[in-house]
Design an enzyme around this catalytic site. Structure first.
Site, mmCIF file in Angstrom:
data_model
loop_
_atom_site.group_PDB
_atom_site.id
_atom_site.type_symbol
_atom_site.label_atom_id
_atom_site.label_comp_id
_atom_site.label_asym_id
_atom_site.label_seq_id
_atom_site.Cartn_x
_atom_site.Cartn_y
_atom_site.Cartn_z
ATOM 1 N N ALA A 9 0.388 -0.864 -0.111
ATOM 2 C CA ALA A 9 0.451 0.198 0.262
ATOM 3 C C ALA A 9 1.002 0.766 0.376
ATOM 4 O O ALA A 9 0.465 2.140 0.451
ATOM 5 C CB ALA A 9 -0.846 0.149 1.001
ATOM 6 N N ALA A 10 2.184 1.063 -0.460
ATOM 7 C CA ALA A 10 3.326 2.178 -0.602
ATOM 8 C C ALA A 10 3.097 3.246 -1.442
ATOM 9 O O ALA A 10 3.372 4.285 -1.495
ATOM 10 C CB ALA A 10 4.243 2.310 -0.372
ATOM 11 N N ARG A 15 -2.960 9.231 -9.785
ATOM 12 C CA ARG A 15 -4.215 9.834 -11.328
ATOM 13 C C ARG A 15 -5.288 9.376 -10.076
ATOM 14 O O ARG A 15 -6.700 10.422 -10.420
ATOM 15 C CB ARG A 15 -4.761 8.398 -11.567
ATOM 16 C CG ARG A 15 -3.624 8.973 -12.878
ATOM 17 C CD ARG A 15 -3.706 7.806 -13.962
ATOM 18 N NE ARG A 15 -3.234 6.718 -13.597
ATOM 19 C CZ ARG A 15 -3.195 5.485 -14.016
ATOM 20 N NH1 ARG A 15 -4.540 5.011 -15.193
ATOM 21 N NH2 ARG A 15 -2.932 4.242 -14.050
ATOM 22 N N GLY A 101 -2.864 -2.997 -1.751
ATOM 23 C CA GLY A 101 -4.418 -2.804 -0.814
ATOM 24 C C GLY A 101 -5.274 -1.564 -1.567
ATOM 25 O O GLY A 101 -6.243 -1.112 -1.184
ATOM 26 N N ASN A 223 -7.088 2.958 -9.928
ATOM 27 C CA ASN A 223 -6.100 3.967 -9.806
ATOM 28 C C ASN A 223 -7.151 5.676 -10.224
ATOM 29 O O ASN A 223 -5.913 6.218 -9.996
ATOM 30 C CB ASN A 223 -5.121 3.410 -11.452
ATOM 31 C CG ASN A 223 -4.379 2.565 -10.778
ATOM 32 O OD1 ASN A 223 -3.695 2.779 -10.456
ATOM 33 N ND2 ASN A 223 -4.700 1.342 -11.900
HETATM 34 C C1 UD1 Z 1 1.991 -4.818 -11.005
HETATM 35 C C2 UD1 Z 1 2.833 -5.729 -11.629
HETATM 36 C C3 UD1 Z 1 2.333 -6.635 -12.799
HETATM 37 C C4 UD1 Z 1 1.064 -7.444 -12.069
HETATM 38 C C5 UD1 Z 1 -0.041 -5.404 -11.907
HETATM 39 C C6 UD1 Z 1 -1.034 -5.887 -11.729
HETATM 40 C C7 UD1 Z 1 5.464 -5.922 -10.725
HETATM 41 C C8 UD1 Z 1 6.427 -5.764 -11.232
HETATM 42 N N1 UD1 Z 1 4.952 -5.566 -11.460
HETATM 43 O O1 UD1 Z 1 2.091 -4.288 -11.529
HETATM 44 O O2 UD1 Z 1 2.921 -7.663 -12.870
HETATM 45 O O3 UD1 Z 1 0.094 -7.350 -13.612
HETATM 46 O O4 UD1 Z 1 1.158 -5.160 -10.810
HETATM 47 O O5 UD1 Z 1 -2.139 -4.737 -11.490
HETATM 48 O O6 UD1 Z 1 4.633 -6.688 -9.365
HETATM 49 N N2 UD1 Z 1 3.677 -0.747 -4.259
HETATM 50 C C9 UD1 Z 1 4.047 -0.733 -3.374
HETATM 51 N N3 UD1 Z 1 5.136 -0.160 -3.441
HETATM 52 C C10 UD1 Z 1 6.951 0.476 -4.642
HETATM 53 C C11 UD1 Z 1 5.424 -0.234 -5.651
HETATM 54 C C12 UD1 Z 1 4.082 -0.458 -5.974
HETATM 55 O O7 UD1 Z 1 3.846 -0.389 -1.975
HETATM 56 O O8 UD1 Z 1 7.503 0.039 -4.658
HETATM 57 C C13 UD1 Z 1 2.353 -1.298 -4.611
HETATM 58 C C14 UD1 Z 1 1.688 -0.601 -5.011
HETATM 59 O O9 UD1 Z 1 1.027 0.842 -3.673
HETATM 60 C C15 UD1 Z 1 0.157 -0.789 -4.671
HETATM 61 C C16 UD1 Z 1 1.384 -2.451 -5.545
HETATM 62 O O10 UD1 Z 1 2.262 -2.541 -5.184
HETATM 63 O O11 UD1 Z 1 -1.098 -1.561 -4.679
HETATM 64 C C17 UD1 Z 1 1.185 -2.479 -7.361
HETATM 65 O O12 UD1 Z 1 2.443 -1.814 -7.836
HETATM 66 P P1 UD1 Z 1 2.147 -0.744 -9.396
HETATM 67 O O13 UD1 Z 1 2.923 0.662 -9.021
HETATM 68 O O14 UD1 Z 1 0.181 -0.734 -9.432
HETATM 69 O O15 UD1 Z 1 2.027 -2.061 -10.206
HETATM 70 P P2 UD1 Z 1 2.009 -2.445 -11.586
HETATM 71 O O16 UD1 Z 1 3.380 -1.619 -12.565
HETATM 72 O O17 UD1 Z 1 0.623 -2.133 -12.130
HETATM 73 MG MG MG Z 2 -1.085 -1.144 -11.330
#
Ligand code: UD1
Ligand code: MG
Length: 452
Positions: A9-10, A15, A101, A223
């Site tokens: 949830a970070a 958006r 999250g 998002n």
């Molecule tokens: C991620 C997956 C992808 C999947 C998609 C589904 C990876 C590399 N990719 O991509 O395969 O199809 O989710 O929605 O895992 N978050 C953190 N800390 C961070 C980065 C993200 O807590 O440093 C959390 C975000 O708040 C979110 C989740 O992890 O809840 C997913 O992050 P997001 O950046 O949306 O990943 P995607 O690029 O969409």
């Molecule tokens: Mg995502």
């Protein structure tokens, strides 16, 4: 099996265009994150860890008192890096389940399916007509999972794969720990991808397990406010559908909002535009009129709520008639066959069987007996500007219209109060009490004339 659950949830939620962290925006009356925490809780995990970052302390503050551990991820270097932050707290003998999250509607049954296979990595996947933006599940010719490739790193051939990674996965914690420590950020986004652990598991000869999600909405991520609004409608439709299946009559299933837990017995009817918040129970035969708001309240059998009523933290008995335009505030208990009509406000009061207040009244901090009639415009003056006091009206009393009852005061059993009275002292039972200037007649009296 000991279960640890990590909720990511970070993320920033750019958006959403909001100062509030994305996961704290609400869906059906509770935050996205709380939905995930509640689903996680149904699995009886040994611990739940939330990885937070953007929005500072707002996330841990929102979780206060919910027995969830919060771990800061700063800076945010990807999903793999996020799970790494939870490693110091994970128990190697456990299985770790990773949830998002911002994917609020994941259901217990689906999570249980992922957890049935415990000795390897399990992924929740989905087949999409339009897989754009998601990580793709790469399989070999025999259908075995080889890796997950992010869209940004994928070849045009890989982009045609329709099976996507929902992000939700489970693995034995000791293996997960080993893999996470080996992650590199050599990819298009320069991030530590959680998804890279799939290829590591395969390299070790493990057979990666996949579970397909049943309902697409379970893995719908949020998002933007547009996606949030769409998922809200979808989820409300789902909740309304469940009520219809149980036999509840909904004038329009698209025009009811359930922001909490609504339980209904047989033959309940709900008109359009109603909102139910918190825990609401509607017993057999209850009817709720259009545009009413009911919050944390039990309504007993056959009571009818007429349109535009607002009921909050009250207990309502059987065969009552409430509204239209009634307001019942916290701490109110209405017994059976009570009538509370238009523009009547009831607060922290008890009204016994068959009593009526049908028009334009304020009943605050009052205890009202049975078969009492409260005339139009009656006010309990419960507040002296500093303290609140109680009004007691005993059984069978009749309060004439436009009476002010200055609390603390008791109206005796069977007493009648003359209309327009200001009652400041306890009244005896029976008889007539009134405090009103005598009516005068001034013969020949002339209205003043306008001065020239
Ligand atoms: C991620 C997956 C992808 C999947 C998609 C589904 C990876 C590399 N990719 O991509 O395969 O199809 O989710 O929605 O895992 N978050 C953190 N800390 C961070 C980065 C993200 O807590 O440093 C959390 C975000 O708040 C979110 C989740 O992890 O809840 C997913 O992050 P997001 O950046 O949306 O990943 P995607 O690029 O969409
Ligand atoms: Mg995502």
């Amino acid at each position: 099996m000991v279960l640890n659950i990590v909720i990511l949830a970070a993320g920033k939620g750019t958006r959403m265009h909001s100062d509030k962290p994305k996961v704290l925006h609400s869906l059906a009356g509770k935050s996205l994150l709380q939905h995930v925490v509640d689903s996680a809780r149904t699995l009886n995990p040994a611990q739940i860890i939330v990885v937070y970052g953007h929005g500072g302390e707002m996330v841990p503050q929102a979780l206060q008192g919910s027995k969830v551990k919060s771990v800061l991820q700063e800076p945010q270097l990807g999903t793999g890096h996020a799970v790494q932050q939870s490693l110091p707290f994970l128990d190697d003998s456990s299985v770790t389940l990773v949830l998002y999250g911002d994917v609020p509607l994941i259901q217990q049954g689906t999570l249980e399916k992922i957890l049935t296979v415990q000795n390897t990595l399990s992924l929740l996947t989905q087949n999409l007509e339009d897989p754009k933006g998601y990580g793709r599940i790469v399989r070999d010719t025999e259908g075995r999972v080889r890796s997950i490739i992010e869209e940004k790193d994928a070849t045009s051939e890989q982009r045609k794969i329709r099976e996507i990674n929902t992000g939700i996965l489970a693995a034995p914690t000791s293996l997960l720990r080993k893999w996470l420590l080996k992650l590199r950020n050599e990819n298009t986004q320069g991030e530590y991808y959680l998804t890279d652990i799939v290829a590591m598991a395969v390299a070790e000869g493990l057979k990666v397990n996949t579970v397909q999600v049943e309902n697409a909405w379970e893995v719908a991520g949020i998002n933007s406010k547009t996606q949030l609004a769409a998922l809200e409608r979808l989820w409300q439709g789902e909740l309304a559908g469940r009520l219809l299946l149980q036999g509840v009559t909904l004038a329009d299933p698209a025009r009811v909002d359930i922001r909490g837990e609504l339980t209904c017995e047989r033959d309940v009817e709900i008109d359009v535009g109603c909102i139910f918040e918190g825990r609401v129970h509607l017993a057999k035969g209850v009817k709720v009129g259009a545009y009413s708001v009911v919050k944390n309240t039990n309504i007993a059998a056959y009571t009818q709520i007429a349109p535009y009523s607002h009921i909050d933290q009250a207990e309502i008995g059987e065969h009552c008639q409430i509204g239209p335009f009634a307001r019942i505030r916290p701490g109110s208990k209405l017994h059976n066959e009570v009538h509370v009509g238009n523009f009547v406000e009831v607060k922290n009061s008890e009204i016994a069987n068959q009593s009526k207040a049908n028009h334009l009244s304020y009943i605050g901090d009052a205890t009202i007996g049975q078969r009492v009639n409260i005339g139009a415009g009656t006010i309990t003056c419960n507040y002296d500007g500093a303290n609140k006091f109680r009004t007691v009206i005993e059984d069978d009393a009749f309060i004439g219209s436009d009476t002010q009852l200055v609390a603390p005061v008791t109206v005796g059993r069977g007493a009648t109060i003359g209309a327009g009275s200001t009652i400041t002292k306890d009244t005896p039972p029976g008889g007539l009490t009134l405090s009103r200037a005598k009516q005068l007649y001034v013969p020949g009296w002339q209205r003043p004339l306008k001065k020239k």
